[in-house]
Scaffold this motif. Structure first.
Motif, PDB file in Angstrom:
ATOM      1  N   SER A  38       0.827  -1.205   0.000  1.00  0.00           N
ATOM      2  CA  SER A  38       0.000   0.000   0.000  1.00  0.00           C
ATOM      3  C   SER A  38       0.857   1.249   0.000  1.00  0.00           C
ATOM      4  CB  SER A  38      -0.909   0.025   1.232  1.00  0.00           C
ATOM      5  OG  SER A  38      -1.273  -1.237   1.625  1.00  0.00           O
ATOM      6  N   ALA A  39       1.980   1.180   0.756  1.00  0.00           N
ATOM      7  CA  ALA A  39       2.825   2.371   0.829  1.00  0.00           C
ATOM      8  C   ALA A  39       3.487   2.653  -0.509  1.00  0.00           C
ATOM      9  CB  ALA A  39       3.893   2.172   1.916  1.00  0.00           C
ATOM     10  N   ASP A  43       0.216   6.875  -6.688  1.00  0.00           N
ATOM     11  CA  ASP A  43      -0.831   7.825  -6.330  1.00  0.00           C
ATOM     12  C   ASP A  43      -1.910   7.812  -7.407  1.00  0.00           C
ATOM     13  OD1 ASP A  43       0.611   8.423  -4.164  1.00  0.00           O
ATOM     14  OD2 ASP A  43       1.260  10.420  -4.822  1.00  0.00           O
ATOM     15  N   LYS A  52      -4.550   6.141  -0.532  1.00  0.00           N
ATOM     16  CA  LYS A  52      -4.011   5.044   0.281  1.00  0.00           C
ATOM     17  C   LYS A  52      -4.841   4.776   1.518  1.00  0.00           C
ATOM     18  CE  LYS A  52       0.465   5.490  -1.650  1.00  0.00           C
ATOM     19  NZ  LYS A  52       1.660   6.292  -1.707  1.00  0.00           N
ATOM     20  N   PHE A  55      -6.785   1.495   1.516  1.00  0.00           N
ATOM     21  CA  PHE A  55      -6.284   0.174   1.877  1.00  0.00           C
ATOM     22  C   PHE A  55      -6.588  -0.183   3.331  1.00  0.00           C
ATOM     23  CE2 PHE A  55      -3.246   1.597  -1.507  1.00  0.00           C
ATOM     24  CZ  PHE A  55      -3.833   0.843  -2.499  1.00  0.00           C
ATOM     25  N   PHE A 198      -3.926  -1.036  -7.656  1.00  0.00           N
ATOM     26  CA  PHE A 198      -4.648  -0.792  -6.411  1.00  0.00           C
ATOM     27  C   PHE A 198      -5.314  -2.061  -5.902  1.00  0.00           C
ATOM     28  CE2 PHE A 198      -4.873   3.432  -8.515  1.00  0.00           C
ATOM     29  CZ  PHE A 198      -4.086   4.100  -7.596  1.00  0.00           C
TER      30      PHE A 198
END
Lengths: 243, 222
Positions: A38-39, A43, A52, A55, A198
């Motif tokens: 996720s990090a 974007d 984010k 998530f 994503f």
């Protein structure tokens, strides 16, 4: 190993003692991988880095409903099959579900501020999840209002099944009332509309949070069984002293 | 059938006599409605706009107030045990008790609505819309509230818990009741859509309420 073997609390305790470390390890690995993915996810072209929050937010929202579903099955177990561990499962799940619902509301509101310009909107999805949160709290209050655990279990089971009517309303609220909250984009007819960049972290996080729920739930059930043992030992002691 | 009719007649009689408490609901409804202009200010156009919501909230709180009566008095004097043990199916008996409670405590609220509508500067069309939605919606409040009343009677200090348990269940009724009455007065939406959902909510509560209440009574009283 069937469901009926687990009806013996000692067997349940022995089994979960063996399974829990593995579950906890798997949860930790999944969540670490999920957080890393996720990090490093790109974007969004519209939402920027705030995407984010999704998530964390989406798995919590799914689990808030999933836990009520688990409790409904446990309620059937209490009322129909009289499974001795069903009420333990239902009681242990309620605070965890309430926590997931609370996190879903908080993260949603933090996400709503940059995206919609407001922390809170009285839209159908938000309102129905808030009602779900209130019902979790009411259920927990009901558990605490009765001294005898088995009577509390049956009262709570009835309320859980009635509350399960709320689940489809929450699920479809974004389709029925076209308001601020975006419609479903993963579990929908015709496959997910999310990009893989994503979707994959989201699914890893969802599985990780589900494992987290199972781990916490089993641990809470163990605590509840042990708490009941302590209670019955205390009652025995008290009745011996009285005699 | 005669047993159910007798149960309904008995419940209505008890509710309407001294100490029965059915008419306290109307008094409470009146008080809530009178308090609102003091809180909001005597601005008649604003009161007209808020009128349906005020009337619905008042009716909701009033019916919540009287719900406590549905089973507790019978539980205290022991007649609830007779109903539970009787040959009539408990689901039907619960439905009959809820019907009697609605006739004794819910219908007076609807009858009082036109008078209270005058206080809130509602015109005839708006008042009749609110009364009609209350007529359709208050049974749903009674029948879902019965679940909470049955849960609360099996616990000993359940009075306060009743409100916590019942209010989330009554939110949909409130939403569609107010939506239908607003639609009749101002809204661009048609009156029919929210009104039919309100009818559907009532019908669902007729099915769910008695079964859930009977289940919790059966499990709770042994």
């Amino acid at each position: 190993m069937t469901l009926i073997d687990l009806a013996n609390p000692s067997k349940f305790l022995a089994l979960t003692a063996r399974v829990l470390p593995w579950l906890a390890g798997a949860t930790a690995i999944l969540l670490l991988v999920g957080f890393y993915q996720s990090a490093t996810a790109p974007d969004d072209y519209q939402q920027g880095a705030t995407v984010k929050i999704m998530f964390i937010h989406v798995p919590n929202a799914w689990l808030s409903m999933f836990v009520w579903g688990v409790m409904s099955i446990a309620a059937l177990g209490t009322l129909v099959w009289r499974h001795p561990l069903a009420d333990v499962a239902a009681k242990a799940a309620a605070p965890i579900g309430a926590a997931f619902t609370f996190l879903a509301l908080v993260t949603g509101s933090l996400w709503g501020r940059p995206m919609w310009g407001t922390y809170w909107e009285w839209d159908a999805r938000l309102t129905s999840v808030l009602i779900l949160f209130l019902m979790y709290l009411g259920l927990m209050a009901l558990w605490r209002a009765v001294d005898d655990p088995s009577r509390a279990a049956r009262a709570a089971a009835v309320l859980t099944l009635v509350g399960a009517i709320n689940l489809p309303i929450i699920k479809f609220s974004v389709d029925w009332w076209n308001t601020l909250h975006q419609p479903a984009s993963v579990m929908r007819m015709g496959g997910p509309s999310l990009d893989n960049a994503f979707l994959i972290p989201l699914l890893v996080m969802a599985v990780g949070f589900s494992f987290l729920f199972v781990t916490l739930h089993l641990a809470a059930m163990r605590n509840e069984i042990l708490r009941r043992r302590v209670r019955s030992l205390q009652m025995m002691q008290a009745s011996q002293q009285a005699a | 059938m005669t047993a159910l009719a007798a149960l309904i007649r008995r419940d209505i009689k008890i509710a309407l006599r001294v100490g029965g408490g059915a008419l306290i609901g109307v008094l409470f409804f009146l008080t809530v409605t009178v308090l609102m202009p003091f809180a909001i200010g005597p601005d008649l156009p604003l009161l007209t706009r808020l009128g349906p919501a005020i009337l619905w909230l008042g009716a909701l709180l009033a019916s919540l107030l009287t719900l406590d009566r549905l089973f507790t008095a019978d539980h205290e004097d022991g007649s609830l045990d007779l109903v539970v043990m009787g040959r009539t199916p408990l689901e039907l008996a619960c439905a009959a008790k809820a019907l009697a409670h609605w006739l004794a405590a819910g219908v007076p609220l609807i009858v009082a609505t036109p008078v209270l509508g005058l206080l809130l500067n509602l015109d005839a069309a708006a008042t009749s819309a609110v009364a009609l939605t209350l007529l359709v919606g208050t049974p749903a409040l009674t029948f879902t509230g019965m679940i909470g009343a049955a849960l609360a009677v099996t616990l000993h200090r359940g009075g306060l818990l009743l409100a916590v348990l019942v209010l989330p269940l009554s939110i949909p009724v409130l939403i569609f009741g107010v939506a239908a009455s607003q639609a009749a007065i101002t809204g661009p939406l048609s009156f029919g859509t929210p009104f039919s959902i309100l009818c559907a909510l009532s019908l669902v509560s007729f099915v769910v309420g008695p079964f859930a209440a009977a289940a919790s009574l059966r499990h709770g009283l042994d």
